[in-house]
Design an enzyme around this catalytic site. Sequence first.
Site, PDB file in Angstrom:
ATOM      1  N   GLU A  16       0.801  -1.187   0.068  1.00  0.00           N
ATOM      2  CA  GLU A  16      -0.110   0.016  -0.047  1.00  0.00           C
ATOM      3  C   GLU A  16       0.820   1.291  -0.020  1.00  0.00           C
ATOM      4  O   GLU A  16       1.896   1.247   0.731  1.00  0.00           O
ATOM      5  CB  GLU A  16      -0.715  -0.006   1.218  1.00  0.00           C
ATOM      6  CG  GLU A  16      -1.899   1.176   1.168  1.00  0.00           C
ATOM      7  CD  GLU A  16      -2.332   1.300   2.483  1.00  0.00           C
ATOM      8  OE1 GLU A  16      -3.558   0.827   2.962  1.00  0.00           O
ATOM      9  OE2 GLU A  16      -1.786   2.253   3.310  1.00  0.00           O
ATOM     10  N   TYR A  48      -6.944   6.701  -0.325  1.00  0.00           N
ATOM     11  CA  TYR A  48      -7.638   7.575  -0.598  1.00  0.00           C
ATOM     12  C   TYR A  48      -7.811   8.622   0.402  1.00  0.00           C
ATOM     13  O   TYR A  48      -8.381   8.310   1.463  1.00  0.00           O
ATOM     14  CB  TYR A  48      -9.194   7.312  -1.286  1.00  0.00           C
ATOM     15  CG  TYR A  48      -9.900   8.338  -2.044  1.00  0.00           C
ATOM     16  CD1 TYR A  48      -9.349   8.535  -3.108  1.00  0.00           C
ATOM     17  CD2 TYR A  48     -10.985   8.869  -1.393  1.00  0.00           C
ATOM     18  CE1 TYR A  48     -10.048   9.601  -4.019  1.00  0.00           C
ATOM     19  CE2 TYR A  48     -11.450   9.908  -2.316  1.00  0.00           C
ATOM     20  CZ  TYR A  48     -11.162  10.145  -3.586  1.00  0.00           C
ATOM     21  OH  TYR A  48     -11.953  11.110  -4.111  1.00  0.00           O
ATOM     22  N   ALA A  50      -9.612  10.896   2.995  1.00  0.00           N
ATOM     23  CA  ALA A  50     -10.978  11.261   3.150  1.00  0.00           C
ATOM     24  C   ALA A  50     -11.001  12.958   3.103  1.00  0.00           C
ATOM     25  O   ALA A  50     -11.989  13.564   2.928  1.00  0.00           O
ATOM     26  CB  ALA A  50     -11.397  10.869   4.391  1.00  0.00           C
ATOM     27  N   HIS A  75      -7.918   3.112  -3.817  1.00  0.00           N
ATOM     28  CA  HIS A  75      -9.015   2.942  -2.924  1.00  0.00           C
ATOM     29  C   HIS A  75      -9.899   3.953  -3.243  1.00  0.00           C
ATOM     30  O   HIS A  75      -9.481   5.006  -3.808  1.00  0.00           O
ATOM     31  CB  HIS A  75      -8.477   3.183  -1.370  1.00  0.00           C
ATOM     32  CG  HIS A  75      -7.561   2.428  -0.833  1.00  0.00           C
ATOM     33  ND1 HIS A  75      -7.056   2.381   0.592  1.00  0.00           N
ATOM     34  CD2 HIS A  75      -6.669   1.227  -1.577  1.00  0.00           C
ATOM     35  CE1 HIS A  75      -6.053   1.203   0.612  1.00  0.00           C
ATOM     36  NE2 HIS A  75      -6.022   0.652  -0.344  1.00  0.00           N
ATOM     37  N   ASP A 107     -12.800   7.044   6.324  1.00  0.00           N
ATOM     38  CA  ASP A 107     -12.283   7.318   7.886  1.00  0.00           C
ATOM     39  C   ASP A 107     -13.267   8.362   8.446  1.00  0.00           C
ATOM     40  O   ASP A 107     -13.635   9.339   7.635  1.00  0.00           O
ATOM     41  CB  ASP A 107     -10.890   7.699   7.767  1.00  0.00           C
ATOM     42  CG  ASP A 107      -9.898   6.354   8.014  1.00  0.00           C
ATOM     43  OD1 ASP A 107     -10.338   5.578   8.482  1.00  0.00           O
ATOM     44  OD2 ASP A 107      -8.655   6.580   7.613  1.00  0.00           O
ATOM     45  N   ALA A 124     -19.999   0.602   2.151  1.00  0.00           N
ATOM     46  CA  ALA A 124     -18.794   0.398   1.105  1.00  0.00           C
ATOM     47  C   ALA A 124     -19.451  -0.691   0.254  1.00  0.00           C
ATOM     48  O   ALA A 124     -19.203  -0.727  -1.266  1.00  0.00           O
ATOM     49  CB  ALA A 124     -17.654  -0.436   2.023  1.00  0.00           C
ATOM     50  N   ASP A 157     -21.339  -7.775  13.741  1.00  0.00           N
ATOM     51  CA  ASP A 157     -20.424  -7.148  12.898  1.00  0.00           C
ATOM     52  C   ASP A 157     -19.902  -8.140  11.860  1.00  0.00           C
ATOM     53  O   ASP A 157     -19.625  -8.217  10.865  1.00  0.00           O
ATOM     54  CB  ASP A 157     -19.289  -6.720  14.041  1.00  0.00           C
ATOM     55  CG  ASP A 157     -18.027  -6.475  13.145  1.00  0.00           C
ATOM     56  OD1 ASP A 157     -18.282  -5.432  12.338  1.00  0.00           O
ATOM     57  OD2 ASP A 157     -16.790  -6.665  13.410  1.00  0.00           O
ATOM     58  N   LYS A 164     -20.847  -8.500   3.048  1.00  0.00           N
ATOM     59  CA  LYS A 164     -19.817  -7.588   2.343  1.00  0.00           C
ATOM     60  C   LYS A 164     -19.017  -8.353   1.546  1.00  0.00           C
ATOM     61  O   LYS A 164     -18.750  -8.097   0.388  1.00  0.00           O
ATOM     62  CB  LYS A 164     -19.076  -6.537   3.181  1.00  0.00           C
ATOM     63  CG  LYS A 164     -18.310  -5.564   2.465  1.00  0.00           C
ATOM     64  CD  LYS A 164     -18.063  -4.334   3.149  1.00  0.00           C
ATOM     65  CE  LYS A 164     -16.854  -4.405   4.172  1.00  0.00           C
ATOM     66  NZ  LYS A 164     -16.273  -3.412   4.642  1.00  0.00           N
ATOM     67  N   GLN A 174      -7.632  -4.866   7.856  1.00  0.00           N
ATOM     68  CA  GLN A 174      -7.013  -3.884   8.555  1.00  0.00           C
ATOM     69  C   GLN A 174      -5.875  -4.424   9.261  1.00  0.00           C
ATOM     70  O   GLN A 174      -5.435  -5.590   9.124  1.00  0.00           O
ATOM     71  CB  GLN A 174      -8.060  -3.446   9.939  1.00  0.00           C
ATOM     72  CG  GLN A 174      -7.651  -2.561  10.867  1.00  0.00           C
ATOM     73  CD  GLN A 174      -7.378  -1.223  10.231  1.00  0.00           C
ATOM     74  OE1 GLN A 174      -6.386  -0.887   9.420  1.00  0.00           O
ATOM     75  NE2 GLN A 174      -8.422  -0.427   9.839  1.00  0.00           N
TER      76      GLN A 174
HETATM   77  P1  FAD Z   1     -18.442  -0.438   5.790  1.00  0.00           P
HETATM   78  O1  FAD Z   1     -18.162  -1.660   5.380  1.00  0.00           O
HETATM   79  O2  FAD Z   1     -19.401   0.531   4.918  1.00  0.00           O
HETATM   80  O3  FAD Z   1     -19.155  -0.077   7.241  1.00  0.00           O
HETATM   81  C1  FAD Z   1     -19.168   1.036   7.827  1.00  0.00           C
HETATM   82  C2  FAD Z   1     -19.887   1.046   9.171  1.00  0.00           C
HETATM   83  O4  FAD Z   1     -21.402   0.657   8.819  1.00  0.00           O
HETATM   84  C3  FAD Z   1     -19.326   0.091  10.059  1.00  0.00           C
HETATM   85  O5  FAD Z   1     -19.436   0.483  11.293  1.00  0.00           O
HETATM   86  C4  FAD Z   1     -20.119  -1.148   9.814  1.00  0.00           C
HETATM   87  O6  FAD Z   1     -20.493  -2.232  10.722  1.00  0.00           O
HETATM   88  C5  FAD Z   1     -21.692  -0.498   9.303  1.00  0.00           C
HETATM   89  N1  FAD Z   1     -22.395  -1.242   8.119  1.00  0.00           N
HETATM   90  C6  FAD Z   1     -21.808  -1.615   7.080  1.00  0.00           C
HETATM   91  N2  FAD Z   1     -22.660  -2.270   6.399  1.00  0.00           N
HETATM   92  C7  FAD Z   1     -23.942  -2.216   7.141  1.00  0.00           C
HETATM   93  C8  FAD Z   1     -25.275  -2.505   6.976  1.00  0.00           C
HETATM   94  N3  FAD Z   1     -25.643  -3.085   5.949  1.00  0.00           N
HETATM   95  N4  FAD Z   1     -26.108  -2.141   7.905  1.00  0.00           N
HETATM   96  C9  FAD Z   1     -25.974  -1.360   9.102  1.00  0.00           C
HETATM   97  N5  FAD Z   1     -24.737  -1.398   9.447  1.00  0.00           N
HETATM   98  C10 FAD Z   1     -23.665  -1.305   8.322  1.00  0.00           C
HETATM   99  N6  FAD Z   1     -10.229   4.940   4.898  1.00  0.00           N
HETATM  100  C11 FAD Z   1     -10.031   6.157   3.858  1.00  0.00           C
HETATM  101  O7  FAD Z   1     -10.482   7.154   4.334  1.00  0.00           O
HETATM  102  N7  FAD Z   1      -9.163   5.939   2.917  1.00  0.00           N
HETATM  103  C12 FAD Z   1      -8.788   4.820   2.579  1.00  0.00           C
HETATM  104  O8  FAD Z   1      -8.069   4.773   1.474  1.00  0.00           O
HETATM  105  C13 FAD Z   1      -8.701   3.743   3.529  1.00  0.00           C
HETATM  106  N8  FAD Z   1      -8.320   2.387   3.033  1.00  0.00           N
HETATM  107  C14 FAD Z   1      -8.623   1.436   4.010  1.00  0.00           C
HETATM  108  C15 FAD Z   1      -8.065   0.173   3.551  1.00  0.00           C
HETATM  109  C16 FAD Z   1      -8.186  -0.981   4.605  1.00  0.00           C
HETATM  110  C17 FAD Z   1      -7.576  -2.198   4.305  1.00  0.00           C
HETATM  111  C18 FAD Z   1      -9.011  -0.869   5.709  1.00  0.00           C
HETATM  112  C19 FAD Z   1      -9.471  -1.892   6.676  1.00  0.00           C
HETATM  113  C20 FAD Z   1      -9.684   0.394   5.889  1.00  0.00           C
HETATM  114  C21 FAD Z   1      -9.372   1.510   4.969  1.00  0.00           C
HETATM  115  N9  FAD Z   1      -9.933   2.824   5.336  1.00  0.00           N
HETATM  116  C22 FAD Z   1      -9.729   3.894   4.634  1.00  0.00           C
HETATM  117  C23 FAD Z   1     -10.785   3.193   6.702  1.00  0.00           C
HETATM  118  C24 FAD Z   1     -12.297   2.830   6.526  1.00  0.00           C
HETATM  119  O9  FAD Z   1     -12.862   3.679   5.632  1.00  0.00           O
HETATM  120  C25 FAD Z   1     -12.741   2.831   7.858  1.00  0.00           C
HETATM  121  O10 FAD Z   1     -12.207   1.695   8.628  1.00  0.00           O
HETATM  122  C26 FAD Z   1     -14.055   2.936   7.906  1.00  0.00           C
HETATM  123  O11 FAD Z   1     -14.723   3.088   9.236  1.00  0.00           O
HETATM  124  C27 FAD Z   1     -15.091   1.751   7.368  1.00  0.00           C
HETATM  125  O12 FAD Z   1     -15.102   1.505   6.205  1.00  0.00           O
HETATM  126  P2  FAD Z   1     -15.525  -0.020   5.533  1.00  0.00           P
HETATM  127  O13 FAD Z   1     -15.320   0.303   4.172  1.00  0.00           O
HETATM  128  O14 FAD Z   1     -15.340  -0.957   6.297  1.00  0.00           O
HETATM  129  O15 FAD Z   1     -17.204   0.385   5.876  1.00  0.00           O
END
Ligand code: FAD
Length: 284
Positions: A16, A48, A50, A75, A107, A124, A157, A164, A174
């Site tokens: 990364e 990416y 935020a 990303h 984030d 996501a 969770d 997903k 993570q």
């Molecule tokens: P999601 O899967 O959308 O989840 C967001 C929240 O919603 C979670 O609390 C989840 O439990 C909840 N949720 C999900 N689906 C549902 C549903 N259907 N109903 C109800 N609740 C739900 N951040 C950045 O800004 N830029 C980056 O480049 C970046 N790269 C990353 C790379 C990796 C490998 C990881 C692990 C994280 C990265 N992040 C990045 C951080 C990420 O954006 C945060 O961890 C964020 O809080 C969660 O993102 P997610 O894509 O897992 O979200």
Amino acid sequence: PTVRDRIARGRFVSVELLPPRTPAGEEALAAALRELAPVHPAFVAVTYGAAGSDRGRTEALVEQLAGTDVLPLPHLTCAAHRRTELVGILDRYIAAGVTSLLALHGDPPLTATEPLPPGELRYAVELARLARDRGIPCVGVAVHPEGHPAADTREQDLDHQAAKLREADFALTQFVNRAEDYLGFVDEMAARGVTTPVVPGLRVISTVQQAEKMALMSGAPVPQELLDRLRAVDGDREAGRAVGVAHTTRVARELLAGGAPGLHFYTMNRATGTLEVLAGLDRA
Ligand code: FAD
């Protein structure tokens, strides 16, 4: 090729990178890419920001890499944009020859609970679907083996993460600090009938401050044993790095022995830690 194709080959290393913000940062990134070239990264993920100012930098770096031997994995975060903007970015990536995307929420301070106008994307998984609809052949998601910091219960969770993963071609995790967290997570997914490949993410931590910041960012606790060792050499950079490299090498070995398809390194745009871990694995 896509990231899915590269993962299928097995026993790979991917990295990364962060889009640089300054000319010195650009030089450091170019040096890291040069130093990492001999390990032939299977793909190169580009984060990416935020925060608004970094957004264009990701696209610029991804488009630059798309014209080389490197397979870029941009990303993209749905919380940072309206749907029409996301579509614009996706279409530009497709035009540039990008084959794979990591679909994320984003984030903090971006939240997943604010009210949204109809048609806008909250999670996501919705961005993963949009990317596929626009024509990106391979879409990955992020998973949190130790649990997402914002989740209500572990079961809920894991169910979210399984749902997903079912819609994704692959996932990146993570930071993994203990192999058993990753291996347990993969078992939990398999128990839900989900076999999407999950690639563990590793980051070499070499100071107590980094360990504390990382625990705060990811919600993943740093093992006490590692913290104790880092404290014992606090202030000595080289000794701290040696502690971090030894720990990550052990975790990497356990991950591969437990069946991880490959290793993804959070390099922070520096090649040294990653190269030292890989050299340690080769010696074993
Ligand atoms: P999601 O899967 O959308 O989840 C967001 C929240 O919603 C979670 O609390 C989840 O439990 C909840 N949720 C999900 N689906 C549902 C549903 N259907 N109903 C109800 N609740 C739900 N951040 C950045 O800004 N830029 C980056 O480049 C970046 N790269 C990353 C790379 C990796 C490998 C990881 C692990 C994280 C990265 N992040 C990045 C951080 C990420 O954006 C945060 O961890 C964020 O809080 C969660 O993102 P997610 O894509 O897992 O979200």
